[in-house]
Design a protein around this motif. Structure first.
Motif, PDB file in Angstrom:
ATOM      1  N   LYS A  60       0.832  -1.203   0.000  1.00 65.33           N
ATOM      2  CA  LYS A  60       0.000   0.000   0.000  1.00 65.33           C
ATOM      3  C   LYS A  60       0.874   1.264   0.000  1.00 65.33           C
ATOM      4  O   LYS A  60       0.639   2.190  -0.761  1.00 65.33           O
ATOM      5  N   GLN A  61       1.913   1.272   0.842  1.00 64.91           N
ATOM      6  CA  GLN A  61       2.801   2.431   0.896  1.00 64.91           C
ATOM      7  C   GLN A  61       3.529   2.622  -0.430  1.00 64.91           C
ATOM      8  O   GLN A  61       3.713   3.752  -0.892  1.00 64.91           O
ATOM      9  N   GLY A  62       3.933   1.522  -1.050  1.00 61.66           N
ATOM     10  CA  GLY A  62       4.625   1.600  -2.333  1.00 61.66           C
ATOM     11  C   GLY A  62       3.734   2.164  -3.422  1.00 61.66           C
ATOM     12  O   GLY A  62       4.168   2.994  -4.233  1.00 61.66           O
ATOM     13  N   LYS A  63       2.473   1.729  -3.443  1.00 58.99           N
ATOM     14  CA  LYS A  63       1.539   2.246  -4.443  1.00 58.99           C
ATOM     15  C   LYS A  63       1.256   3.720  -4.210  1.00 58.99           C
ATOM     16  O   LYS A  63       1.174   4.506  -5.166  1.00 58.99           O
ATOM     17  N   ASP A  64       1.115   4.116  -2.950  1.00 58.12           N
ATOM     18  CA  ASP A  64       0.896   5.527  -2.626  1.00 58.12           C
ATOM     19  C   ASP A  64       2.092   6.371  -3.061  1.00 58.12           C
ATOM     20  O   ASP A  64       1.927   7.448  -3.630  1.00 58.12           O
ATOM     21  N   ALA A  66       4.234   5.644  -5.417  1.00 60.24           N
ATOM     22  CA  ALA A  66       4.263   5.685  -6.884  1.00 60.24           C
ATOM     23  C   ALA A  66       3.279   6.725  -7.414  1.00 60.24           C
ATOM     24  O   ALA A  66       3.584   7.437  -8.375  1.00 60.24           O
ATOM     25  N   ASP A  67       2.100   6.826  -6.782  1.00 57.78           N
ATOM     26  CA  ASP A  67       1.121   7.836  -7.192  1.00 57.78           C
ATOM     27  C   ASP A  67       1.685   9.243  -6.999  1.00 57.78           C
ATOM     28  O   ASP A  67       1.533  10.108  -7.859  1.00 57.78           O
ATOM     29  N   ILE A  68       2.349   9.452  -5.878  1.00 57.21           N
ATOM     30  CA  ILE A  68       2.944  10.764  -5.604  1.00 57.21           C
ATOM     31  C   ILE A  68       4.021  11.080  -6.633  1.00 57.21           C
ATOM     32  O   ILE A  68       4.075  12.186  -7.183  1.00 57.21           O
ATOM     33  N   PHE A  69       4.879  10.096  -6.912  1.00 56.08           N
ATOM     34  CA  PHE A  69       5.934  10.307  -7.915  1.00 56.08           C
ATOM     35  C   PHE A  69       5.335  10.619  -9.281  1.00 56.08           C
ATOM     36  O   PHE A  69       5.826  11.496  -9.998  1.00 56.08           O
ATOM     37  N   THR A  70       4.278   9.924  -9.646  1.00 57.06           N
ATOM     38  CA  THR A  70       3.634  10.151 -10.940  1.00 57.06           C
ATOM     39  C   THR A  70       3.058  11.563 -10.997  1.00 57.06           C
ATOM     40  O   THR A  70       3.216  12.259 -12.006  1.00 57.06           O
ATOM     41  N   ASN A  71       2.406  11.991  -9.922  1.00 60.43           N
ATOM     42  CA  ASN A  71       1.824  13.334  -9.879  1.00 60.43           C
ATOM     43  C   ASN A  71       2.885  14.426  -9.956  1.00 60.43           C
ATOM     44  O   ASN A  71       2.614  15.527 -10.411  1.00 60.43           O
ATOM     45  N   ASP A  76      10.125   7.798 -13.599  1.00 55.35           N
ATOM     46  CA  ASP A  76      11.238   6.865 -13.351  1.00 55.35           C
ATOM     47  C   ASP A  76      11.180   6.315 -11.924  1.00 55.35           C
ATOM     48  O   ASP A  76      11.330   5.107 -11.701  1.00 55.35           O
ATOM     49  N   LEU A  77      10.934   7.194 -10.960  1.00 52.77           N
ATOM     50  CA  LEU A  77      10.846   6.744  -9.572  1.00 52.77           C
ATOM     51  C   LEU A  77       9.576   5.930  -9.336  1.00 52.77           C
ATOM     52  O   LEU A  77       9.588   4.960  -8.565  1.00 52.77           O
ATOM     53  N   ALA A  78       8.499   6.299  -9.996  1.00 52.50           N
ATOM     54  CA  ALA A  78       7.247   5.552  -9.861  1.00 52.50           C
ATOM     55  C   ALA A  78       7.422   4.129 -10.379  1.00 52.50           C
ATOM     56  O   ALA A  78       6.943   3.171  -9.754  1.00 52.50           O
ATOM     57  N   GLU A  79       8.135   3.973 -11.498  1.00 57.05           N
ATOM     58  CA  GLU A  79       8.375   2.638 -12.055  1.00 57.05           C
ATOM     59  C   GLU A  79       9.180   1.776 -11.093  1.00 57.05           C
ATOM     60  O   GLU A  79       8.876   0.594 -10.904  1.00 57.05           O
ATOM     61  N   GLU A  80      10.212   2.354 -10.478  1.00 55.01           N
ATOM     62  CA  GLU A  80      11.030   1.614  -9.497  1.00 55.01           C
ATOM     63  C   GLU A  80      10.169   1.146  -8.332  1.00 55.01           C
ATOM     64  O   GLU A  80      10.263  -0.003  -7.893  1.00 55.01           O
ATOM     65  N   GLU A  81       9.349   2.046  -7.838  1.00 53.01           N
ATOM     66  CA  GLU A  81       8.496   1.733  -6.684  1.00 53.01           C
ATOM     67  C   GLU A  81       7.510   0.616  -7.033  1.00 53.01           C
ATOM     68  O   GLU A  81       7.332  -0.327  -6.261  1.00 53.01           O
TER      69      GLU A  81
END
Length: 149
Positions: A60-64, A66-71, A76-81
């Motif tokens: 859950k924390q990883g998906k959250d 990734a959403d923040i990185f995408t926004n 690149d960081l979202a993909e890693e997460e």
């Protein structure tokens, strides 16, 4: 084999395969497992149920994150997460479909004798324990509200 031992074994396999993403994800999981085992009152034990809760929280924390990185425009960081999230998800039980979740919640509501929205606390306590790692807390809460209304 307990999840703790499985993760330890898979760390070695990830090292041999030079799978950096999986290795990093599993090392993070093992670190949290060790912290949970050595916490006061844990008696140096970690049940699979507790391990699943820890991994579900990490997902859950990883998906959250990734959403923040995408926004923020950091794909690149979202993909890693998300890659690490997928490595951890492989150890979690298969998530419930919406139909399975509704059926499980109807059964829990009947078992605890809930009849109105006032009984939501009783239902949520039981549902959170029984469905841990298989359904998101927000989804459980929303469906319980709907079913009790």
């Amino acid at each position: 084999m307990a999840l703790f031992e499985q993760i330890s074994k898979d760390i070695v396999e990830a090292m041999k395969a030079k799978d950096k993403v999986r290795l990093e994800a599993l090392r993070n999981v093992k670190k949290l497992f060790i912290e949970a085992k050595t916490a006061p009152g844990a008696n140096d034990t970690l049940t699979d149920a507790d391990a699943i809760k820890i991994m579900a929280k990490m997902v859950k924390q990883g998906k959250d994150a990734a959403d923040i990185f995408t926004n923020q425009g950091r794909a690149d960081l979202a993909e890693e997460e998300l890659a690490q999230v997928h490595a951890i998800e492989a150890y979690l039980p298969k998530p419930l479909t919406p139909e399975e979740l509704e059926a499980a919640l109807r059964e829990i509501i009947a078992r605890v004798g809930a009849t109105s929205p006032k009984d939501m606390g009783k239902v949520m306590g039981t549902a959170s324990k029984e469905l841990a790692g298989r359904a998101d807390g927000k989804a459980i809460s929303a469906l319980v509200k709907q079913l009790l209304a």
